[in-house]
Motif scaffolding. Structure first.
Motif, PDB file in Angstrom:
ATOM      1  N   ARG A  97      -0.940 -26.684  73.011  1.00  0.00           N
ATOM      2  CA  ARG A  97      -1.403 -27.836  72.603  1.00  0.00           C
ATOM      3  C   ARG A  97      -1.596 -28.608  73.868  1.00  0.00           C
ATOM      4  N   THR A  98      -1.274 -28.546  74.885  1.00  0.00           N
ATOM      5  CA  THR A  98      -1.470 -29.453  76.069  1.00  0.00           C
ATOM      6  C   THR A  98      -3.040 -28.890  76.777  1.00  0.00           C
ATOM      7  N   ILE A 148       7.648 -31.415  67.902  1.00  0.00           N
ATOM      8  CA  ILE A 148       8.779 -31.656  68.834  1.00  0.00           C
ATOM      9  C   ILE A 148       9.851 -30.493  68.690  1.00  0.00           C
ATOM     10  N   SER A 149      10.355 -30.150  67.676  1.00  0.00           N
ATOM     11  CA  SER A 149      11.540 -29.230  67.357  1.00  0.00           C
ATOM     12  C   SER A 149      11.014 -27.895  67.680  1.00  0.00           C
ATOM     13  N   ILE A 150       9.713 -27.425  67.194  1.00  0.00           N
ATOM     14  CA  ILE A 150       9.423 -26.156  67.629  1.00  0.00           C
ATOM     15  C   ILE A 150       9.136 -26.082  68.904  1.00  0.00           C
ATOM     16  N   GLU A 151       8.298 -26.951  69.702  1.00  0.00           N
ATOM     17  CA  GLU A 151       8.201 -26.692  70.940  1.00  0.00           C
ATOM     18  C   GLU A 151       9.413 -26.699  71.782  1.00  0.00           C
ATOM     19  N   ASN A 152      10.469 -27.449  71.610  1.00  0.00           N
ATOM     20  CA  ASN A 152      11.582 -27.333  72.170  1.00  0.00           C
ATOM     21  C   ASN A 152      12.639 -26.166  71.677  1.00  0.00           C
ATOM     22  N   GLY A 153      12.192 -25.280  71.029  1.00  0.00           N
ATOM     23  CA  GLY A 153      12.914 -24.235  70.448  1.00  0.00           C
ATOM     24  C   GLY A 153      14.127 -24.375  69.560  1.00  0.00           C
ATOM     25  N   ARG A 154      14.016 -25.748  69.053  1.00  0.00           N
ATOM     26  CA  ARG A 154      15.279 -26.005  68.217  1.00  0.00           C
ATOM     27  C   ARG A 154      15.023 -25.725  66.668  1.00  0.00           C
ATOM     28  N   TYR A 155      13.836 -25.315  66.195  1.00  0.00           N
ATOM     29  CA  TYR A 155      13.279 -25.084  64.979  1.00  0.00           C
ATOM     30  C   TYR A 155      12.431 -23.861  65.099  1.00  0.00           C
TER      31      TYR A 155
END
Length: 79
Positions: free
Chosen positions: A19-20, A41-48
């Motif tokens: 993305r960046t 956000i959750s996918i990027e942070n590995g929470r989802y």
């Protein structure tokens, strides 16, 4: 059994990196994928972990394969 589920939640992904590289905001990517910014956000942070259809949409958006975008081999490195 629960331990296996937890490990799967730590699968490495390249969503933020891609993305960046393309100069997209989280909101722009979310709109392109028809999901909420919070989902990105959750996918990027590995929470989802995204559903399989969403994982395919993400990979196609970045012109990558699902296994390149979401690396299953990285889930075992913490073991």
């Amino acid at each position: 059994m629960t331990r296996g589920v937890k490990q799967a939640l730590h699968m490495r992904n390249r969503v933020r990196e891609r993305r960046t590289q393309q100069g997209l905001s989280q909101a722009e990517l979310a709109a392109a994928l028809d999901v909420s910014r919070q989902t990105v956000i959750s996918i990027e942070n590995g929470r989802y972990l995204p559903s399989l259809p969403l994982a395919f949409r993400i990979a196609r958006f970045f012109n990558l394969t699902v296994d390149t975008m979401f690396d299953p081999s990285d889930e075992e490195k913490g073991s």
